[in-house]
Scaffold this motif. Structure first.
Motif, PDB file in Angstrom:
ATOM      1  N   ASN A   1      29.439   2.189  55.754  1.00 52.89           N
ATOM      2  CA  ASN A   1      29.084   0.773  55.884  1.00 52.89           C
ATOM      3  C   ASN A   1      27.893   0.423  54.997  1.00 52.89           C
ATOM      4  OD1 ASN A   1      31.119   0.191  57.637  1.00 52.89           O
ATOM      5  ND2 ASN A   1      29.851   0.271  59.485  1.00 52.89           N
TER       6      ASN A   1
ATOM      7  N   LYS B   1      36.253  -6.755  55.049  1.00 51.12           N
ATOM      8  CA  LYS B   1      36.706  -6.078  53.827  1.00 51.12           C
ATOM      9  C   LYS B   1      38.145  -6.331  53.407  1.00 51.12           C
ATOM     10  CE  LYS B   1      32.987  -3.045  54.920  1.00 51.12           C
ATOM     11  NZ  LYS B   1      32.523  -1.820  55.518  1.00 51.12           N
TER      12      LYS B   1
ATOM     13  N   GLY C   1      35.335   1.114  54.141  1.00 49.59           N
ATOM     14  CA  GLY C   1      35.873   0.615  55.397  1.00 49.59           C
ATOM     15  C   GLY C   1      36.957  -0.408  55.152  1.00 49.59           C
TER      16      GLY C   1
ATOM     17  N   GLU D   1      30.697   6.922  59.324  1.00 44.18           N
ATOM     18  CA  GLU D   1      31.019   5.500  59.390  1.00 44.18           C
ATOM     19  C   GLU D   1      29.814   4.646  59.010  1.00 44.18           C
ATOM     20  OE1 GLU D   1      33.964   4.326  59.733  1.00 44.18           O
ATOM     21  OE2 GLU D   1      34.979   6.180  60.295  1.00 44.18           O
TER      22      GLU D   1
END
Ligand code: ADP
Ligand code: MG
Length: 619
Positions: free
Chosen positions: A34, A80, A94, A30
């Motif tokens: 990012n 996003k 993401g 994750e």
């Protein structure tokens, strides 16, 4: 049953976090996504105790404003997308806005971030979703980008912490994830530290091959083949290992769908299917495969950690992968073939040379065609008078080191068609392997495996029309009445395999004719195995049944008819075997998947003997 109660938000968050974050590698995934979404070009990763104690990612991306730095830990906070419909046009990893909220719920998190046009950065500290720095946020000096540190993962969820594996296991997962990101983003500088030691330093690099040499063992890069294929809006690109590379596990298979790393069993199976004829069972290739499909034809939102995707037409994608791999391997083999037949250039006779021309044997008396290897085999009784050039172990009891007799090395042109090219056949070793000198090393060919492949391909090519020979003394095979009935129903099928059968009473089968290559073979084993195959595959549809039977039976027939390990071969036989092998497709493995040849690279040989020409004294 107790009364229904709504969970307190922090408890709900801890449960939800388990979906996204199961282990340190998921957290790292994750954070890396990012960082990449933030357009970073440099990413450094710091790990302690397999990520259980510390995970830190420092990037030089766009950073966050003080407001966003606080917001990003809220549930469903994302910059996003604004609605789910945007998923098909999304260009970021993401989109759910739940990763940081989940991670912060089950760890102690420190975030330092700064946007390019801000003088100062923001520092936020959170423990189990609660802000702990007094003023909520703090102004700090910082570089542009984001520096996020996660410590004590699952410290507040003991049940999950219990399930974390050893440091080594968690580290392996992290390492694999790191490799995947490095492979997919060659334009980014990656650094990976563990226990404060820099273990991988991967500056940005132009090619995937370059990236591979930064990450993996040096042998891999010598054995990779590029792939690139587009069919009906599906593009398959990347690099794969060739037939000379194999592993005992699947850990080096990296699949990416629209740039996302996925772990999809069906896709890896499709990839490995491309190696069916190339690698033996239980061995795996390496590959880095980028699959691009129309975003409308893939759902990226079906897995909590986005590790799996769902295709609208999964079969087409799988087929495209298998075909691309098969074609690339075949092309690589044919290129290697060209390379291999460019054996040593002819050495002018007047020059001193270590090679001895072996006089050609006059075979006219026996009406022998030197280019028909099967003919050689059918007269195997004559083998011994054909001046064998074997280099097998000497039989002196005290001598265990194999002796290579260079006096017996030959230097001959390979076929009339290839007569302008020459090769160096060193000889037969251990009555099993043919040794060939090549420019880039010593090639060893397993005579049985090679001959099996040749015969198998020949049987397949001549299916329905195989040259047979009537047996002077038909072989009689006793079977059970049921098997007799079964085989009687399939007698025509056997005729296509070149085996003529005739029932003789209720329990005996007469083998009247066999393929020429099998005229001395005991047919009962072949027939009994064939009956086994019929039992096993009779439920299949006709076409699949025929194909499967053909594959199985021809592989078995080829095995029975092929020269064996231990058979002494003459020069001519060896020569013919090589010629036949080199004009055979899929010549790098036998029909059962064992390799037919192995090249010991000159580099490796030199390395073994510590030959370094820059040093003096090495002659
Ligand atoms: P998502 O990535 O699905 O949007 P996250 O919880 O991972 O959700 O991140 C929330 C938001 O935080 C992102 O949308 C992004 O705006 C911001 N963010 C997170 N990490 C970074 C980073 N390394 N650099 C810049 N912005 C970031
Ligand atoms: Mg994210």
């Amino acid at each position: 049953m107790k009364k229904i109660r709504k969970l307190a938000p922090n408890e709900a968050q801890k449960i939800a976090a388990g979906e996204v974050v199961e282990r340190p590698a998921n957290v790292l995934k994750e954070l890396l996504e990012n960082a990449i979404d933030a357009q970073s070009t440099k990413i450094a990763i710091y790990i302690k105790n397999g990520g259980k104690e510390l995970l830190r990612v420092v990037d030089n991306g766009c950073g966050m404003s003080p407001e966003d730095a606080k917001l990003c830990f809220e549930e469903h906070a994302t910059s996003k997308i604004t609605c789910v419909d945007e998923l098909t046009s999304i260009t970021t990893f993401g989109f759910r806005g739940e990763a940081l909220a989940s991670i912060a719920a089950v760890s102690k998190t420190t975030l330092i971030t700064k946007e390019a046009d801000c003088e100062q950065g923001t520092k936020i500290e959170i423990e189990a979703s609660k802000l702990i720095n007094n003023k909520n946020d703090e102004i700090v000096h910082a570089n542009t980008g984001t520096d996020i540190t996660i410590t004590d993962l699952f410290y507040n969820v003991p049940a999950r912490q219990k399930f974390l594996k050893t440091r080594e296991t968690e580290w392996r997962q992290i390492q694999q994830l790191f490799f995947a990101f490095c492979l997919a983003h060659t334009h980014i500088d990656f650094k990976l530290y563990s226990e404060d030691k820099l273990l991988y330093n991967c500056p940005k690099i132009e090619t995937i091959e370059g990236r591979i040499s930064q990450l993996f063992e040096s042998t891999l890069v010598k054995h990779i083949v590029p792939i690139s294929h587009t069919h009906k809006k599906i593009t398959i690109a990347g690099v794969i290992s060739n037939h000379q590379f194999e592993r005992y596990d699947r850990n080096m298979i990296y699949l990416f769908v629209n740039q996302r790393w996925v772990k999809d069993t069906a896709l890896s199976r499709a990839f490995m299917k491309g190696y069916q004829q190339v690698l033996p069972p239980g061995r795996y290739p390496a590959g880095c495969i980028f699959i691009s499909v129309d975003p409308h034809e893939v759902d990226i939102n079906i897995h909590p950690r986005k590790e799996e995707v769902q295709f609208l037409h999964p079969r087409s994608v799988q087929k495209a992968i298998t075909n691309t791999v098969t074609q690339a391997l075949e092309q690589d083999l044919s290129q290697q073939l060209q390379k291999t037949v460019q054996f040593k250039p002819s050495i002018p006779l007047e020059k001193p040379q270590p090679y001895v021309q072996i006089p050609t044997v006059n075979r006219s008396a026996t009406n022998f065609n030197p280019f028909n290897f099967d003919q050689f085999l059918s007269k195997s009784a004559q083998v011994n008078d054909e001046e064998p050039c074997e280099l097998h172990e000497q039989t002196h009891a005290h001598q265990t080191i194999p002796q290579l007799n260079l006096q017996q090395t030959v230097h001959q042109s390979i076929t009339p068609a290839l007569s302008h090219q020459e090769y160096m056949l060193v000889g037969q070793y251990n009555r099993t392997y043919l040794l060939l000198e090549q420019e880039d090393g010593l090639l060893m060919i397993d005579q049985h495996a090679a001959h099996e492949r040749i015969l198998y391909e020949r049987f397949c090519a001549q299916h329905g029309n195989i040259a047979t020979i009537k047996l002077m003394f038909p072989q009689m095979i006793t079977l059970t009445v049921q098997d007799m009935q079964m085989i009687t129903e399939h007698i025509d099928l056997f005729t296509q395999y070149g085996i003529e059968l005739e029932p003789f009473g209720t329990d005996t089968l007469k083998v009247q004719a066999t393929p020429i290559q099998l005229k001395h073979a005991a047919m009962d084993e072949i027939i009994k195995d064939a009956i086994g195959y019929i039992h096993e595959y009779k439920e299949l549809d006709q076409e699949t049944f025929n194909q499967t039977m053909q594959k199985k039976l021809y592989a078995h027939m080829a095995c029975k008819a092929a020269v064996k390990a231990g058979d002494v071969l003459s020069q001519e036989q060896m020569k013919q075997l090589i010629i036949d092998l080199y004009s055979t497709d899929k010549r790098f493995s036998c029909p059962h998947g064992r390799p037919t040849s192995w090249l010991m690279h000159l580099d490796e040989i030199k390395k073994k003997f510590k030959r370094d020409y820059r040093k003096q004294g090495v002659q």
